[in-house]
Write a protein that holds these residues in place. Structure first.
Motif, PDB file in Angstrom:
ATOM      1  N   HIS A  86     -17.784  50.904  78.860  1.00  0.00           N
ATOM      2  CA  HIS A  86     -17.205  49.794  78.111  1.00  0.00           C
ATOM      3  C   HIS A  86     -17.896  49.745  76.761  1.00  0.00           C
ATOM      4  O   HIS A  86     -19.130  49.635  76.700  1.00  0.00           O
ATOM      5  CB  HIS A  86     -17.497  48.512  78.921  1.00  0.00           C
ATOM      6  CG  HIS A  86     -16.922  47.281  78.347  1.00  0.00           C
ATOM      7  ND1 HIS A  86     -17.640  46.444  77.524  1.00  0.00           N
ATOM      8  CD2 HIS A  86     -15.685  46.733  78.471  1.00  0.00           C
ATOM      9  CE1 HIS A  86     -16.873  45.423  77.189  1.00  0.00           C
ATOM     10  NE2 HIS A  86     -15.695  45.577  77.745  1.00  0.00           N
TER      11      HIS A  86
ATOM     12  N   ARG B 265      -8.414  52.357  77.452  1.00  0.00           N
ATOM     13  CA  ARG B 265      -7.962  50.973  77.545  1.00  0.00           C
ATOM     14  C   ARG B 265      -8.411  50.217  76.300  1.00  0.00           C
ATOM     15  O   ARG B 265      -9.559  50.336  75.866  1.00  0.00           O
ATOM     16  CB  ARG B 265      -8.552  50.287  78.771  1.00  0.00           C
ATOM     17  CG  ARG B 265      -8.020  48.879  78.938  1.00  0.00           C
ATOM     18  CD  ARG B 265      -9.074  47.879  79.347  1.00  0.00           C
ATOM     19  NE  ARG B 265     -10.130  47.683  78.383  1.00  0.00           N
ATOM     20  CZ  ARG B 265     -11.089  46.775  78.521  1.00  0.00           C
ATOM     21  NH1 ARG B 265     -11.112  46.008  79.570  1.00  0.00           N
ATOM     22  NH2 ARG B 265     -12.043  46.639  77.610  1.00  0.00           N
TER      23      ARG B 265
ATOM     24  N   SER C  13      -8.793  46.320  74.783  1.00  0.00           N
ATOM     25  CA  SER C  13      -8.756  44.926  75.211  1.00  0.00           C
ATOM     26  C   SER C  13      -9.110  43.960  74.085  1.00  0.00           C
ATOM     27  O   SER C  13      -9.857  44.301  73.165  1.00  0.00           O
ATOM     28  CB  SER C  13      -9.723  44.729  76.384  1.00  0.00           C
ATOM     29  OG  SER C  13      -9.839  43.376  76.714  1.00  0.00           O
TER      30      SER C  13
ATOM     31  N   THR D 114     -12.444  35.359  78.284  1.00  0.00           N
ATOM     32  CA  THR D 114     -13.877  35.552  78.042  1.00  0.00           C
ATOM     33  C   THR D 114     -14.718  34.307  78.309  1.00  0.00           C
ATOM     34  O   THR D 114     -15.887  34.405  78.663  1.00  0.00           O
ATOM     35  CB  THR D 114     -14.055  36.019  76.577  1.00  0.00           C
ATOM     36  OG1 THR D 114     -13.266  37.195  76.417  1.00  0.00           O
ATOM     37  CG2 THR D 114     -15.491  36.288  76.208  1.00  0.00           C
TER      38      THR D 114
HETATM   39  C1  AKG Z   1     -15.248  39.494  78.135  1.00  0.00           C
HETATM   40  O1  AKG Z   1     -14.389  39.311  77.285  1.00  0.00           O
HETATM   41  O2  AKG Z   1     -15.749  38.563  78.786  1.00  0.00           O
HETATM   42  C2  AKG Z   1     -15.736  40.835  78.394  1.00  0.00           C
HETATM   43  O3  AKG Z   1     -16.710  41.001  79.104  1.00  0.00           O
HETATM   44  C3  AKG Z   1     -14.931  41.980  77.891  1.00  0.00           C
HETATM   45  C4  AKG Z   1     -13.723  42.131  78.730  1.00  0.00           C
HETATM   46  C5  AKG Z   1     -12.850  43.283  78.335  1.00  0.00           C
HETATM   47  O4  AKG Z   1     -13.343  44.272  77.809  1.00  0.00           O
HETATM   48  O5  AKG Z   1     -11.645  43.169  78.579  1.00  0.00           O
END
Ligand code: AKG
Length: 388
Positions: free
Chosen positions: A74, A134, A136, A168
């Motif tokens: 990530h 991915r 996000s 989040t």
């Molecule tokens: C959050 O937004 O709380 C994260 O830990 C990242 C989540 C993601 O990468 O979708």
């Protein structure tokens, strides 16, 4: 009926490392990774290799274990980070960038146009490296849905494998999550991942609502550990899915859940909460007389999850003022003793009186049952032999 497909992205080794008490050693990471793999989760998400030299080495090590689960890391949506991620040999990269006004203003200072450009550069490059990609949007629930759709459509057009919606700060309700996921579902072809925090107690319900609305990938951690009070717990999601339809959880080795929860609890130095889904001490314990009577006849009366499916068993508590004679009789049978109905009723009354005066230990109650059974046995003996 075909059930919508879904995969679990297990993030104990990423989101879980953001838990205030967590700092996993390499060997602990390997142990957790192997357990999660044996349980059957489809993906493991690891801390960014840019976090520290050991984080990079750990990514390489876990990517090289030959696990069945796909290994993701990530990272920020940044070229430097994703190059390092690909160098670590992972199967996929989950990139993220904040899209709410708050994060735009106070985190990275980028406009939506700049985010779209950066996302397209990073996603194109990752796809050229043939890794699962991915993209996000952090803080999706406080982002403008029009902005989210604009960014998702741009990366979808490039062929991104998944877009991620992240609650989040745990602000979303199941209805809000479902409506956002459904809206995204109608506009893009890529898979949809949901990541939900538990600040307001909705993480399991939100993850489930996301899945019902079309999300294909759900993020979890063991015991829900993560930033602040964490995210959707693996056990909580499993409980919800199993109660909906046991077929949904057939692909997982459910009895391993207890060991997994215990392992992570021990490593991070916490107790498993008494009311934890499935593995909490009280998850399958019954107390009140009307409950125990029915559960003894037919467990489904007060259990939506069968403990046996998880390699566990129920406990029926009888040493308290809410006890009932059925439960007392059943406990006697468990001890290999036989009480008449009248005796069980009488014993239940005596237990209630004693319980009103204070706590009764299970050992003490078992002793009462044994003594009662002894009296009965002696009476039988007398009636057969005529001895007084
Ligand atoms: C959050 O937004 O709380 C994260 O830990 C990242 C989540 C993601 O990468 O979708």
């Amino acid at each position: 009926m075909t059930l919508p497909r879904f995969s679990i992205i297990e993030s104990t080794l990423r989101e879980g490392e953001q838990f205030i008490h967590a700092s996993f050693s390499t060997s602990q990471k390997i142990e957790i990774a192997r357990y999660l793999d044996a349980f059957g989760v489809e993906y493991l998400e690891l801390t960014t290799p840019c976090a520290s030299p050991r984080s990079f080495e750990d990514c390489c090590t876990i990517a090289g274990l030959g696990l069945r689960a796909k290994i993701l890391t990530h990272t920020r949506c940044h070229m430097d980070d994703v190059r390092r991620a690909v160098d670590a040999g992972v199967d996929g990269v989950n990139v993220v960038i904040g899209t709410s006004r708050l994060l735009q203003r106070h985190s990275h200072g980028k406009s939506i146009e700049a985010i779209v450009d950066q996302a397209c550069e990073v996603v194109s490059w990752l796809l050229s490296q043939r890794v699962e990609t991915r993209f996000s949007t952090e803080d999706s629930l406080r982002s403008d849905p029009a902005d989210l759709l604009r960014i998702y459509e741009a990366v979808d057009a490039l062929g991104v494998h998944r877009v991620g919606l992240a609650d989040t700060v745990g602000i979303g309700t199941p209805q809000q999550i479902a409506s956002l996921v459904a809206r995204v579902r109608t506009r893009i072809g890529a898979d949809i991942e949901f990541h939900g925090h538990n600040d307001t107690g909705c993480a399991v319900a939100n993850a489930f609502a996301a899945w019902e609305a079309g999300a294909t990938h759900i993020d979890t951690t063991v015991l829900g550990i993560g930033e602040r009070n964490g995210i959707t717990p693996l056990g909580g999601l499993i409980a919800r899915l199993h109660a909906t339809n046991p077929e949904l959880t057939r692909k997982y080795d459910l009895p391993l859940l207890k060991e997994l929860d215990a392992l992570v609890a021990e490593i991070v130095g916490i107790e498993i909460p008494f009311n934890n889904y499935i593995t909490g001490q009280c998850a399958f314990s019954h107390k009140a007389g009307i409950h125990t009577k029915a559960v003894l006849k037919h467990p489904a009366t007060y259990e939506v999850l069968p403990p046996e499916a998880f390699g566990l068993s129920r406990t029926i508590h009888i040493g308290h003022k809410l006890t009932g004679w059925n439960a007392v009789g059943a406990r006697a049978r468990q001890l290999g003793l036989d009480l008449s109905e009248a005796q069980a009723r009488d014993l239940a009354v005596r237990i209630k009186v004693l319980a009103d005066r204070g706590d009764l230990s299970p050992e003490y109650v078992d002793q009462m049952i044994r003594e009662c059974a002894c009296v009965l046995a002696a009476q039988h003996h007398q009636s057969h032999t005529g001895e007084v």
